[in-house]
Structures are given as C-alpha cells and as structure tokens.
Design an enzyme around this catalytic site. Sequence first.
Site, mmCIF file in Angstrom:
data_model
loop_
_atom_site.group_PDB
_atom_site.id
_atom_site.type_symbol
_atom_site.label_atom_id
_atom_site.label_comp_id
_atom_site.label_asym_id
_atom_site.label_seq_id
_atom_site.Cartn_x
_atom_site.Cartn_y
_atom_site.Cartn_z
ATOM 1 N N SER A 67 0.586 -0.264 8.387
ATOM 2 C CA SER A 67 0.907 -1.494 7.662
ATOM 3 C C SER A 67 2.198 -2.175 8.106
ATOM 4 O O SER A 67 2.485 -3.289 7.643
ATOM 5 C CB SER A 67 0.971 -1.207 6.162
ATOM 6 N N GLY A 308 12.496 -3.492 5.858
ATOM 7 C CA GLY A 308 11.640 -2.478 6.441
ATOM 8 C C GLY A 308 10.196 -2.617 6.055
ATOM 9 O O GLY A 308 9.775 -3.607 5.428
ATOM 10 N N HIS A 309 9.437 -1.617 6.450
ATOM 11 C CA HIS A 309 8.031 -1.493 6.081
ATOM 12 C C HIS A 309 7.589 -0.112 6.519
ATOM 13 O O HIS A 309 8.121 0.446 7.484
ATOM 14 C CB HIS A 309 7.167 -2.555 6.761
ATOM 15 N N ASP A 310 6.645 0.455 5.805
ATOM 16 C CA ASP A 310 6.027 1.716 6.203
ATOM 17 C C ASP A 310 4.573 1.459 6.570
ATOM 18 O O ASP A 310 3.999 0.426 6.210
ATOM 19 C CB ASP A 310 6.086 2.736 5.059
ATOM 20 N N GLY A 311 3.987 2.406 7.269
ATOM 21 C CA GLY A 311 2.585 2.272 7.642
ATOM 22 C C GLY A 311 1.883 3.609 7.622
ATOM 23 O O GLY A 311 2.454 4.626 8.031
ATOM 24 N N GLY A 315 -4.173 9.821 9.180
ATOM 25 C CA GLY A 315 -3.377 10.915 9.709
ATOM 26 C C GLY A 315 -2.169 10.497 10.512
ATOM 27 O O GLY A 315 -1.524 11.343 11.140
#
Length: 469
Positions: A67, A308-311, A315
């Site tokens: 993401s 920021g952003h996480d994805g 897995g």
Amino acid sequence: MVWRMSSLNEITNWLHDRLPALLAEHKVPGAAIAVSAQGRVIDLAAGVLSKATGVEATPDSLFQIGSITKVWTATLIMQLAQEGRLDLDAPVRATLPGFQLADESAAAAVTTRQLLSHTAGFEGDIFTDTGRGDDCVEKYVATLGETAQLFAPGEMFSYNNAGYCVLGRVVEVLRGKPFDDCVREHLFTPLGLTHAANGAHEAILFRAAVGHLQADPDSDPQPAPVWALARSNAPAGAMLAMRPRDLLAFAQMHLAAGKAADGTTVLEAESVQAMQQPQVQLPKLGLMGTSWGLGWEIYDWPGARVLGHDGGTIGQSAFLRVVPEHGVSIALCTNGGNPIAVYTELFEHLLRELAGVQMPALPKPPAQPATVDVSRYLGTYASEVGELTVLQESDGTLWLQEVPKGLLAEIGRQPERKELVHFEGDTFLPVQPYYGIHMPQVFVGDDGSGRALYIHSGRATRRVTHLEA
C-alpha cells in the site's frame, strides 16, 4: 530534545550487526533496508528471498511495497491536478460519469480529495479479481455499484483500498493509457529508477523476494502459494515491487520540492506541500498516524512531523518513513515472519539517531484495567472481509470474536477470539498481543440509541446488530 546526530558510518555498522539478529529473532526470512540522510544513501540486506530456493537477499533485491503504492497513485493524481486536467474538489463523476455505489447520493458527491484522504465513506476492502488485461482496473471500478456506504462522504476516516482503485481509473482515463504505463512513464522514468517493477512479469527480470506465510505466530514461515494480489487492485498496492533504494528515490523527490536527483521536475513544489497537509484526524490507532494528508499518512511525533505509509501483500510487508525537517527517509522491506517487531526496533533507533524523533511506545493493556459499562459496545459489526462480534461473558470479561470473510478467508485467515480490556475513553485493547501488537479497537459514533455505530481499527466497521449485556 538534545540529541547527537549519528554518522551514516555509525548507522551502517549498527545495521550490519542488528538486522540479521532481528530477522532471526522474529522469524523474518529476509529483508532489505535503505537510509537516506546527510546527502548519502546506504542500503543493506540480510536473510533469504525464498526459503524454498535459499537465494540470498541483497540490497538490489526487489520486494513488494504494497500500500505504499497509494502515495505513488496520489502523486500521479497531483500531477494531473497541477496540469489543470483535474479538480480535486469536483465530484469523481466529472471524470468517471459512470461511477456507481449502492448509495446514489454518495456516488454523486464523492470527490477526488476524499478518495485521497480515505474519507469517501464506502466499503473499502474490495479485492475483486477482474483479470490480467489492461482493462482490469476499468472492470473493477464497474463492480462497485453494490458497494455499501458506511458514512456520508467527508464525515470521517476509514482506510479505503477500493477508493484508490477508483483513483487509478481516473489516472487511466485522463492519461489515456493503462495504470502500469502511467507509473512507468510519469514516475519510474523521470525518477531514473533502475530496479522497479509493475508486477511479476517485470519483477522476474530481477532478484525478487517471495512472501512467506505462517499458520500462527509461533510456526515457521513458509513460501506463499501466490506472489501477488489481483492486478485490478494495482493502484491500491497489489503490484509494485522495487529495491528500498529506489523507493527512497521517490521519497527524496518529495523532500526535494518535487525534483528528482538529476533535477527533473516530477511534481510541482505546491503539489508536494499540498500532499503533506492534514485532511482528516485519525482515532488513536497505535501503529497508524495522527492524521492523513493527500496520500501521505502523517505522524506528529516528538521531535518532528513524520510522513509515511506501510504496505502489506501476501507475506510481504514494507515500511516508509520520511522526516521533511531533516531530509531523512528510511525504507524497510520484508518477506514474512513478524516484520512489525523488526520495523519498531530499527526505525525507533534510526529516527532518533538521524532526526531526533522519538517514536511513541505502542499501547499496552494497563496492569489494572478500569471496569466500565460496556453495553454501548456490545453487538456485531460487519464488512466485506469480516464479522466482528463484541460480547460480555457472565464473569464480566469482554470478548471480540472475528470471523474472516472474502479475501481474508480465501488466504486462510482463521476465526479468532480475543479478550478486550479498557484502555482509555472508548478504546479497548486485546489482552494478548498479535505479533507483539495490542491493536486498539476504538468504538466511535452513535447509532441513535447510545450504542457505538462503528468499531474502528483503521477501517470503520459498521454495526449490524446489538446484544444485551
């Protein structure tokens, strides 16, 4: 805060020692990290890309960024806005006349700005696979006609994957080409990226990581049976893969007023600034930020504001943090195990040493939780990917039962039952952590009878029934 900025040489030595140890401790098969600070970029890797093949991870290995792609999609949208092709505050139907949702009034009102800031209000975890053709995003958007509205557009925040697929279709229509081509032409190429891929058919040309899954947090990660999510969800994060250094080239462009390393203007400075302005406040959700901008997640942490952003894909997990005030950016990519524990220790140290930023501690259940009236919270809340039931046992304990649906059920997520204890206000925490995290469950809104209308953990899941205490 008084702090001594560590040199990148000190950081490199620390990472060489700490990264392999953390991967072993938290069962992460492989990872790569890049750090940009003090006018330099360092990167390194450890572990393996696949336990099936034993191929070693290197700094040039490609990992899926999940993401984090949403910031790329938002950047493509902002390019169109600055060209005068798109008004962020006009209804999406100005570009997509056929856009439909179950709620006609909402479909007519939703704006591009609301999609960018996750405030459009419709159900967001829709992962319909519409094939691998260049028309897959167009076909995906056409399936949203029965998608339920959780709240009126602009009312609040609820993370929305489907909304970013709609944004991807906006890009396609205004550029007249598939989303993949737009990413390559308007971002990969002007940024000079050499190790970046739009999906498996491009990633195979590089040394690419494979995701690993676990039956439970204590079991050993095993290679996932599939490499990626459906191409139709590419604008939300299903396809992009790259090495951390190339991800930082994108992040550093946002720190350099929209200019690539060679001086090419990728985005106007005004658009860069607009993306970093808070659009909506978030409940206190632990890992998540304090507000959301146009694409960027915003963290108001002691020491400096952080973007920021996480994805997360099948897995694979990625983490990106940017400190505009100090010109620092950090990208971590992993392929299984408990990546959050690795992220937490690495970024806590790096942000403190390079930018004087203190990452807040994640919430933990109090030693003596307060006893509160829970009648407002009891009931069942449901979405496309799960059913959540909050109930109270005769001994007074509060429980959250989670039954996966849709994609989560398809990839093997099992039903869970968690005891909740009061944390603060309308926020409760699970007693037992999941991968070390006590994920806050925040009850918000009112259904008109004093009961919470939503349970919020990043997504607002709407009440469908209530139970008596």
